[in-house]
Design an enzyme around this catalytic site. Sequence first.
Site, mmCIF file in Angstrom:
data_model
loop_
_atom_site.group_PDB
_atom_site.id
_atom_site.type_symbol
_atom_site.label_atom_id
_atom_site.label_comp_id
_atom_site.label_asym_id
_atom_site.label_seq_id
_atom_site.Cartn_x
_atom_site.Cartn_y
_atom_site.Cartn_z
ATOM 1 C CG HIS A 40 -1.944 1.089 1.210
ATOM 2 N ND1 HIS A 40 -3.285 0.846 1.399
ATOM 3 C CD2 HIS A 40 -1.834 2.430 1.023
ATOM 4 C CE1 HIS A 40 -3.952 1.987 1.321
ATOM 5 N NE2 HIS A 40 -3.085 2.973 1.091
ATOM 6 C CG HIS A 84 -0.958 7.027 -1.210
ATOM 7 N ND1 HIS A 84 -2.169 7.135 -1.845
ATOM 8 C CD2 HIS A 84 -1.205 6.362 -0.056
ATOM 9 C CE1 HIS A 84 -3.116 6.571 -1.113
ATOM 10 N NE2 HIS A 84 -2.558 6.084 -0.012
ATOM 11 C CE LYS A 109 -7.965 2.054 -0.966
ATOM 12 N NZ LYS A 109 -6.811 2.791 -0.503
ATOM 13 C CG HIS A 130 -10.174 4.529 3.078
ATOM 14 N ND1 HIS A 130 -9.000 5.217 3.219
ATOM 15 C CD2 HIS A 130 -10.973 4.949 4.112
ATOM 16 C CE1 HIS A 130 -9.060 6.019 4.278
ATOM 17 N NE2 HIS A 130 -10.257 5.870 4.831
ATOM 18 C CG HIS A 179 -5.274 2.228 5.700
ATOM 19 N ND1 HIS A 179 -6.631 2.228 5.928
ATOM 20 C CD2 HIS A 179 -5.087 2.869 4.520
ATOM 21 C CE1 HIS A 179 -7.231 2.859 4.934
ATOM 22 N NE2 HIS A 179 -6.309 3.250 4.067
ATOM 23 C CG ASP A 231 -1.917 4.779 3.883
ATOM 24 O OD1 ASP A 231 -1.899 5.110 2.689
ATOM 25 O OD2 ASP A 231 -2.798 5.163 4.672
HETATM 26 O O1 DOR Z 1 -3.847 9.461 5.492
HETATM 27 C C1 DOR Z 1 -4.138 9.087 4.371
HETATM 28 N N1 DOR Z 1 -3.574 9.627 3.259
HETATM 29 N N2 DOR Z 1 -5.036 8.132 4.235
HETATM 30 C C2 DOR Z 1 -5.504 7.749 3.055
HETATM 31 O O2 DOR Z 1 -6.344 6.906 3.020
HETATM 32 C C3 DOR Z 1 -5.037 8.408 1.806
HETATM 33 C C4 DOR Z 1 -3.734 9.056 1.977
HETATM 34 C C5 DOR Z 1 -3.442 10.048 0.880
HETATM 35 O O3 DOR Z 1 -3.620 9.709 -0.292
HETATM 36 O O4 DOR Z 1 -3.035 11.157 1.193
HETATM 37 ZN ZN ZN Z 2 -3.570 4.920 1.397
#
Ligand code: DOR
Ligand code: ZN
Length: 350
Positions: free
Chosen positions: A17, A19, A103, A140, A178, A252
């Site tokens: 997971h 980003h 997702k 999520h 998460h 995450d």
């Molecule tokens: O804290 C988070 N940031 N939780 C998420 O589910 C997405 C992520 C984000 O993309 O910034």
């Molecule tokens: Zn995330």
Amino acid sequence: MSKFVKKIKIIKPDDWHVHLRDNEILNQVIKYTGKFYKRAVIMPNLNSPITSCLKSIAYRNRILKSMHLNYKFKPLMTCYLTNSTSPKELEFGFSKKIFVAAKFYPNGCTTNSKTGIKKISDITPVLECMEKIGMPLLIHGEEINQNIDIYDREAKFIEKTLDPLRKKFPKLKIVLEHITTKESVEYIKNNDVNYLSATITPHHLMLNRNDMFYGGIQPYLYCLPILKKNKHRMALRKAISNGDKHFFLGSDTAPHLHKNKINMLGCAGIFNAPSSLLSYVKVFEEMRALKYLQSFCSENGPKFYNMPINKETITIIKKPCKIIKKINVGRNVIIPFLSGEILNWSIESD
Ligand code: DOR
Ligand code: ZN
């Protein structure tokens, strides 16, 4: 394993997971995930979300390009579900290995989720298709409603959305992403590991909601799902300490520019890629569970996703490691989790 372990060699981990964002941010953050992990599941919630095979191929190419030809790292792409996602697109993408999963963001739950799903029943044909082809649904898991207390949203989601969903689609493969609560740990443990698993972040293993207000408000500890009471953190730590196959690594890591973290409406997300693996090692050590580090980091994930376990190994040694203070992105900066702090473990090549 003895109490005084100095060196641990494990199969190279994967992060299920991540980003990475796009453009300038992508170019600056990619090397941290690439250093510690062989593969990573890339979240599709860009400003313009990854909703089709074509967008995904283009995004994957941008990721590969940002790695400056270091193709040892493999991004695993996901599709962002909206009310207009077509089962055909998903089936094609999954069969051609363009997508490894899709997702589900409930509408309004987090960063770039305004085109997320309002009612899960709106995507029934998509879910039927995913169950049929064995494509994992990444969730999520928060019930989004201003009347539900932010600390109860995950537990409410299990009751109102996840449990009914699983009854309707018993063979749909689901990763509850998460997880942050005792209720989630119990729910996951009581269900079939072939169809339901969960990822756990380092920050939810290390911090509780008091930390968010320690000495003043700490925007850098604001993430979603929000940090919970300590009893929940303890339940998560226990869950990973006996090798249970339901749980695996998903950091995450979620970079945001400093100016957006400290804005009046600050963004949710913790950029932990420079410290995530070393943080997990710290937690396993504290739990005296280092012998289960490898299953959590490198085995349970690929088994759930039906992918091969990596062949490479990495060696982690007991040597202090200072986490980078900040990362420059043009004129802006991104501040990582545990910025400037010292962890007791390092990667051997450092
Ligand atoms: O804290 C988070 N940031 N939780 C998420 O589910 C997405 C992520 C984000 O993309 O910034
Ligand atoms: Zn995330």
